[in-house]
Motif scaffolding. Structure first.
Motif, PDB file in Angstrom:
ATOM      1  N   ALA A  20       1.553  -6.873  19.320  1.00  5.99           N
ATOM      2  CA  ALA A  20       1.813  -6.879  17.874  1.00  5.99           C
ATOM      3  C   ALA A  20       0.575  -6.474  17.083  1.00  5.99           C
ATOM      4  N   SER A  21      -0.595  -6.972  17.477  1.00  9.79           N
ATOM      5  CA  SER A  21      -1.803  -6.631  16.709  1.00  9.79           C
ATOM      6  C   SER A  21      -2.126  -5.147  16.820  1.00  9.79           C
ATOM      7  N   SER A  22      -1.934  -4.579  17.995  1.00 10.93           N
ATOM      8  CA  SER A  22      -2.191  -3.150  18.188  1.00 10.93           C
ATOM      9  C   SER A  22      -1.188  -2.312  17.394  1.00 10.93           C
ATOM     10  N   LEU A  23       0.088  -2.658  17.495  1.00 11.49           N
ATOM     11  CA  LEU A  23       1.122  -1.915  16.767  1.00 11.49           C
ATOM     12  C   LEU A  23       0.936  -2.046  15.252  1.00 11.49           C
ATOM     13  N   LEU A  24       0.598  -3.230  14.784  1.00  7.90           N
ATOM     14  CA  LEU A  24       0.405  -3.448  13.356  1.00  7.90           C
ATOM     15  C   LEU A  24      -0.797  -2.663  12.844  1.00  7.90           C
ATOM     16  N   GLU A  25      -1.885  -2.671  13.589  1.00  7.68           N
ATOM     17  CA  GLU A  25      -3.082  -1.924  13.184  1.00  7.68           C
ATOM     18  C   GLU A  25      -2.765  -0.435  13.079  1.00  7.68           C
ATOM     19  N   ARG A  26      -2.029   0.104  14.044  1.00 11.75           N
ATOM     20  CA  ARG A  26      -1.648   1.520  13.987  1.00 11.75           C
ATOM     21  C   ARG A  26      -0.728   1.804  12.807  1.00 11.75           C
ATOM     22  N   ARG A  27       0.234   0.925  12.573  1.00 15.90           N
ATOM     23  CA  ARG A  27       1.180   1.110  11.456  1.00 15.90           C
ATOM     24  C   ARG A  27       0.437   1.102  10.124  1.00 15.90           C
ATOM     25  N   ILE A  28      -0.461   0.136   9.956  1.00 17.86           N
ATOM     26  CA  ILE A  28      -1.240   0.042   8.714  1.00 17.86           C
ATOM     27  C   ILE A  28      -2.134   1.273   8.558  1.00 17.86           C
ATOM     28  N   GLY A  29      -2.760   1.684   9.637  1.00 15.25           N
ATOM     29  CA  GLY A  29      -3.618   2.865   9.583  1.00 15.25           C
ATOM     30  C   GLY A  29      -2.860   4.110   9.162  1.00 15.25           C
ATOM     31  N   ARG A  30      -1.662   4.313   9.721  1.00 11.35           N
ATOM     32  CA  ARG A  30      -0.847   5.481   9.353  1.00 11.35           C
ATOM     33  C   ARG A  30      -0.403   5.397   7.895  1.00 11.35           C
ATOM     34  N   GLN A  31       0.004   4.203   7.457  1.00  6.03           N
ATOM     35  CA  GLN A  31       0.460   4.036   6.077  1.00  6.03           C
ATOM     36  C   GLN A  31      -0.667   4.330   5.100  1.00  6.03           C
ATOM     37  N   LEU A  32      -1.850   3.787   5.353  1.00  6.68           N
ATOM     38  CA  LEU A  32      -2.974   3.999   4.443  1.00  6.68           C
ATOM     39  C   LEU A  32      -3.399   5.466   4.422  1.00  6.68           C
ATOM     40  N   GLU A  33      -3.454   6.088   5.576  1.00  8.43           N
ATOM     41  CA  GLU A  33      -3.826   7.508   5.645  1.00  8.43           C
ATOM     42  C   GLU A  33      -2.811   8.360   4.883  1.00  8.43           C
ATOM     43  N   ASP A  35      -0.627   7.413   2.468  1.00 10.08           N
ATOM     44  CA  ASP A  35      -0.522   7.111   1.040  1.00 10.08           C
ATOM     45  C   ASP A  35      -1.805   7.352   0.253  1.00 10.08           C
ATOM     46  N   SER A  36      -2.971   7.241   0.922  1.00 11.77           N
ATOM     47  CA  SER A  36      -4.212   7.300   0.150  1.00 11.77           C
ATOM     48  C   SER A  36      -5.349   8.056   0.821  1.00 11.77           C
ATOM     49  N   GLY A  37      -5.158   8.508   2.052  1.00  9.99           N
ATOM     50  CA  GLY A  37      -6.226   9.216   2.747  1.00  9.99           C
ATOM     51  C   GLY A  37      -7.356   8.311   3.210  1.00  9.99           C
ATOM     52  N   LEU A  38      -7.086   6.997   3.260  1.00 13.42           N
ATOM     53  CA  LEU A  38      -8.103   6.028   3.678  1.00 13.42           C
ATOM     54  C   LEU A  38      -7.801   5.496   5.071  1.00 13.42           C
ATOM     55  N   ARG A 107     -11.761   2.415  -7.419  1.00 14.38           N
ATOM     56  CA  ARG A 107     -10.817   1.404  -7.910  1.00 14.38           C
ATOM     57  C   ARG A 107      -9.424   2.021  -8.073  1.00 14.38           C
ATOM     58  N   GLU A 108      -9.362   3.245  -8.577  1.00 12.15           N
ATOM     59  CA  GLU A 108      -8.072   3.941  -8.729  1.00 12.15           C
ATOM     60  C   GLU A 108      -7.422   4.189  -7.371  1.00 12.15           C
ATOM     61  N   ARG A 109      -8.221   4.619  -6.387  1.00  9.29           N
ATOM     62  CA  ARG A 109      -7.680   4.875  -5.044  1.00  9.29           C
ATOM     63  C   ARG A 109      -7.156   3.581  -4.439  1.00  9.29           C
ATOM     64  N   LEU A 110      -7.883   2.497  -4.631  1.00  8.18           N
ATOM     65  CA  LEU A 110      -7.455   1.194  -4.127  1.00  8.18           C
ATOM     66  C   LEU A 110      -6.133   0.783  -4.773  1.00  8.18           C
ATOM     67  N   GLU A 111      -6.019   0.962  -6.077  1.00  8.31           N
ATOM     68  CA  GLU A 111      -4.781   0.621  -6.785  1.00  8.31           C
ATOM     69  C   GLU A 111      -3.620   1.491  -6.317  1.00  8.31           C
ATOM     70  N   GLN A 112      -3.910   2.725  -5.935  1.00  8.01           N
ATOM     71  CA  GLN A 112      -2.891   3.633  -5.392  1.00  8.01           C
ATOM     72  C   GLN A 112      -2.446   3.160  -4.006  1.00  8.01           C
TER      73      GLN A 112
END
Length: 153
Positions: A20-33, A35-38, A107-112
């Protein structure tokens, strides 16, 4: 020292956590990349800076807070600085100290990025538990964190 092997139930819990921790980390990483390029670490840096007084933290304190090496943090802050999301400044009273500061663009990128990140965390972590289970997870991980922080080495 003799090893105490895990019981089948303990091994099942450990393997479920690892997966779960590995899958969640990958999911979060893909979502952030997406949605925001982070990266996840870059997002966490921006979160910590946003929560700090004046949007600024000493680099050493930021590394400790994020449980990361100074060199890995420096690289990530370099990337954030190139993107205009963070600036750095030296301390006049301690020449060894360097501070990272969140910019308006940071701050704007974080809010995005935040709404999608919270949705992902909620969908794949928070909402996976009943309130009682979530309280038990919190208690368990709080104790694990305490033991890890207090352990020598």
């Amino acid at each position: 020292m003799s090893s105490r092997w895990l019981t089948p139930a303990q091994q099942e819990a450990w393997l479920a956590y690892l997966s779960a921790s590995s899958l969640l980390e990958r999911r979060i990483g893909r979502q952030l990349e997406r949605d925001s390029g982070l990266s996840h670490l870059q997002y966490e840096i921006l979160v910590r800076l946003a929560a700090a007084p004046d949007g600024e933290l000493r680099m050493a304190e930021l590394a400790t807070t994020l449980l990361n090496s100074k060199s890995k943090l420096t690289y990530q802050v370099d990337q954030l600085e190139k993107a205009g999301l963070v600036t750095r400044r030296s301390c006049h009273s301690d020449l060894r100290a360097v501070y990272a500061r969140l910019t308006d663009a940071g701050r704007e990128r974080l809010e995005q990025a935040a709404p999608g990140h919270v949705d992902t965390v909620r969908e794949f972590f928070i909402d996976a538990f009943t309130p009682e289970q979530l309280a038990a997870v919190t208690t368990g991980f709080t104790e694990a964190n305490r033991r890890l922080r207090d352990a020598p080495g």
